[in-house]
Scaffold this motif. Sequence first.
Motif, PDB file in Angstrom:
ATOM      1  N   GLY A  43       0.865  -1.268   0.033  1.00  0.00           N
ATOM      2  CA  GLY A  43       0.178   0.245  -0.125  1.00  0.00           C
ATOM      3  C   GLY A  43       0.615   1.041  -0.238  1.00  0.00           C
ATOM      4  N   LYS A  94       3.855   3.859   5.428  1.00  0.00           N
ATOM      5  CA  LYS A  94       2.785   3.761   5.508  1.00  0.00           C
ATOM      6  C   LYS A  94       1.550   4.827   5.723  1.00  0.00           C
ATOM      7  CE  LYS A  94       2.600  -1.294   5.333  1.00  0.00           C
ATOM      8  NZ  LYS A  94       1.690  -2.488   5.809  1.00  0.00           N
ATOM      9  N   GLU A  97       1.379   7.344   3.890  1.00  0.00           N
ATOM     10  CA  GLU A  97       0.306   7.381   2.173  1.00  0.00           C
ATOM     11  C   GLU A  97      -0.152   8.526   2.151  1.00  0.00           C
ATOM     12  OE1 GLU A  97       0.473   5.967  -1.774  1.00  0.00           O
ATOM     13  OE2 GLU A  97       2.307   5.445   0.224  1.00  0.00           O
TER      14      GLU A  97
END
Length: 102
Positions: A43, A94, A97
């Motif tokens: 991700g 992460k 993001e």
Amino acid sequence: MSMTDERRAGLLAYCRIEEPTAEELLTLETLYDAAVGYLEGAGISQPPEGTPRRAQYDLAVNFMVLRDFDLRDAEVAGAIQDNPAFRRLITQLKLTEPREGA
């Protein structure tokens, strides 16, 4: 995803490979693609060039490439310990993001 010449030079410097063979270049290219794919699957998208987040992303890719390059011929006994600094870097990427539509 293919590497730019500049990115390849940075990766070679990080791995301390001064005069790579054709085989080493091919291996590094494959490991680079695998690392980018791993982050994408986790991700984490590739940030824009010239940003601090891109520097973190490149560092994470470099770490994965060097680790796997060094371990390509090694026989590992027992459990492989994860690097806590690397894990923190992945977590930071992460958490930062960009959200779609934000």
